[in-house]
Design a protein around this motif. Sequence first.
Motif, PDB file in Angstrom:
ATOM      1  N   ARG A   1       0.803  -1.215   0.000  1.00 43.72           N
ATOM      2  CA  ARG A   1       0.000   0.000   0.000  1.00 43.72           C
ATOM      3  C   ARG A   1       0.841   1.271   0.000  1.00 43.72           C
ATOM      4  O   ARG A   1       0.435   2.290  -0.512  1.00 43.72           O
ATOM      5  N   LYS A   2       2.026   1.243   0.577  1.00 44.89           N
ATOM      6  CA  LYS A   2       2.802   2.465   0.725  1.00 44.89           C
ATOM      7  C   LYS A   2       3.993   2.533  -0.213  1.00 44.89           C
ATOM      8  O   LYS A   2       4.977   3.181   0.077  1.00 44.89           O
ATOM      9  N   LEU A   3       3.922   1.869  -1.335  1.00 42.21           N
ATOM     10  CA  LEU A   3       5.038   1.836  -2.273  1.00 42.21           C
ATOM     11  C   LEU A   3       5.303   3.211  -2.862  1.00 42.21           C
ATOM     12  O   LEU A   3       4.415   3.848  -3.390  1.00 42.21           O
ATOM     13  N   ALA A   4       6.536   3.663  -2.750  1.00 47.68           N
ATOM     14  CA  ALA A   4       6.934   4.949  -3.330  1.00 47.68           C
ATOM     15  C   ALA A   4       7.439   4.722  -4.747  1.00 47.68           C
ATOM     16  O   ALA A   4       7.960   3.674  -5.053  1.00 47.68           O
ATOM     17  N   PRO A   5       7.310   5.722  -5.628  1.00 50.87           N
ATOM     18  CA  PRO A   5       7.740   5.539  -7.008  1.00 50.87           C
ATOM     19  C   PRO A   5       9.252   5.599  -7.198  1.00 50.87           C
ATOM     20  O   PRO A   5       9.966   4.957  -6.498  1.00 50.87           O
TER      21      PRO A   5
ATOM     22  N   VAL B   1      10.883  -2.229   3.437  1.00 51.35           N
ATOM     23  CA  VAL B   1       9.618  -2.660   4.024  1.00 51.35           C
ATOM     24  C   VAL B   1       9.499  -2.030   5.408  1.00 51.35           C
ATOM     25  O   VAL B   1      10.369  -2.208   6.255  1.00 51.35           O
ATOM     26  N   ILE B   2       8.422  -1.266   5.616  1.00 48.95           N
ATOM     27  CA  ILE B   2       8.155  -0.641   6.916  1.00 48.95           C
ATOM     28  C   ILE B   2       6.857  -1.223   7.451  1.00 48.95           C
ATOM     29  O   ILE B   2       5.821  -1.153   6.791  1.00 48.95           O
ATOM     30  N   ASP B   3       6.918  -1.790   8.628  1.00 50.96           N
ATOM     31  CA  ASP B   3       5.741  -2.424   9.232  1.00 50.96           C
ATOM     32  C   ASP B   3       5.059  -3.370   8.243  1.00 50.96           C
ATOM     33  O   ASP B   3       3.845  -3.332   8.062  1.00 50.96           O
ATOM     34  N   ARG B   4       5.862  -4.186   7.592  1.00 49.54           N
ATOM     35  CA  ARG B   4       5.395  -5.220   6.668  1.00 49.54           C
ATOM     36  C   ARG B   4       4.701  -4.656   5.437  1.00 49.54           C
ATOM     37  O   ARG B   4       3.943  -5.342   4.776  1.00 49.54           O
ATOM     38  N   GLU B   5       4.962  -3.384   5.120  1.00 46.39           N
ATOM     39  CA  GLU B   5       4.427  -2.762   3.912  1.00 46.39           C
ATOM     40  C   GLU B   5       5.584  -2.357   3.017  1.00 46.39           C
ATOM     41  O   GLU B   5       6.525  -1.698   3.462  1.00 46.39           O
ATOM     42  N   LEU B   6       5.510  -2.757   1.749  1.00 50.77           N
ATOM     43  CA  LEU B   6       6.535  -2.423   0.772  1.00 50.77           C
ATOM     44  C   LEU B   6       6.448  -0.936   0.439  1.00 50.77           C
ATOM     45  O   LEU B   6       5.430  -0.457  -0.038  1.00 50.77           O
ATOM     46  N   VAL B   7       7.526  -0.196   0.715  1.00 52.18           N
ATOM     47  CA  VAL B   7       7.541   1.255   0.522  1.00 52.18           C
ATOM     48  C   VAL B   7       8.269   1.638  -0.767  1.00 52.18           C
ATOM     49  O   VAL B   7       7.839   2.534  -1.474  1.00 52.18           O
ATOM     50  N   ALA B   8       9.361   0.955  -1.073  1.00 52.49           N
ATOM     51  CA  ALA B   8      10.140   1.245  -2.278  1.00 52.49           C
ATOM     52  C   ALA B   8      10.894  -0.008  -2.682  1.00 52.49           C
ATOM     53  O   ALA B   8      11.228  -0.835  -1.839  1.00 52.49           O
ATOM     54  N   ALA B   9      11.162  -0.130  -3.978  1.00 50.18           N
ATOM     55  CA  ALA B   9      11.913  -1.276  -4.486  1.00 50.18           C
ATOM     56  C   ALA B   9      12.832  -0.822  -5.612  1.00 50.18           C
ATOM     57  O   ALA B   9      12.613  -1.147  -6.776  1.00 50.18           O
TER      58      ALA B   9
END
Length: 199
Positions: A6-10, A129-137
Motif C-alpha cells: 500500500r505504501k510503495l513509493a515511485p 519494508v516498513i511495518d510489513r508494507e513495501l515502501v520502495a523497491a
Amino acid sequence: MQFTMRKLAPAVAVLTFALAGCQTSPKQTAKTDEAAQSTQAQGQAVTASSVEFYVARTASAPGLMEIKVPDGSLFLERQPALTRADLSEAAALVDRDGQNYVGLRFTEGGARKLNDVSNQNVGNMLALVIDRELVAAPRIAETLNRGVLAFGVPSAQAASEIAAKIRGDQASAAQPNGSSAPNVPNPASPTAPAPLTPR
C-alpha cells in the motif's frame, strides 16, 4: 510472512547527504537509534516501526517470497539484508529541481553490509519494508559504497511521513484518536524502478 504494498513509493535514486542543492526539511533529521525507543503518546505506549531491507527480484526462484504489486510480482529473500539497526539517520530531502526524497545514512557496520549486499546483487532490487508494507523497491545499478541512499517520493509530505516512520517518530505523528498519521500515496509500479546510482 505476508507483506502489503500500500505504501510503495515511485522512482528511486541514490544520493549522498552532501548532494549540492538538497536541503533537509526542518526538524526531520534524527538519530534512529534514539527514536527507536518506545515513547509515550497521549497516555499510550507507542513502539517504533519495523524497518527492513530485502533483496528482491522480478523472477521467481526457490526460497523467495512472492509479493503482489500492480504490474505483477516481486520476489523477496526471506531474511532482511539490513534493518533499522543498520541506520543512523533518515531525513526528508528536496533537490534544486523540487524533487522530494527520503535520504538514509547507514551506520559504519550498515554501510559495510550495504556495500556487500549491493555488490552481490547488481541488477536486483533493494526493497524497503516498513511495518510489513513495501515502501520502495529500487533497482541496484552498481555497488553502493558511500553508506547513504535516497529514494524519490511524490511529495514533501510523503518524504516527511516516511522518514518519520523510519526514525520511529510515530508519537509526534499520532492522530487524536491514537492512530498514526502517515498516509503515503497509492503505490506506483515497482517493476521498472529507476536504478540506484550514486550522484
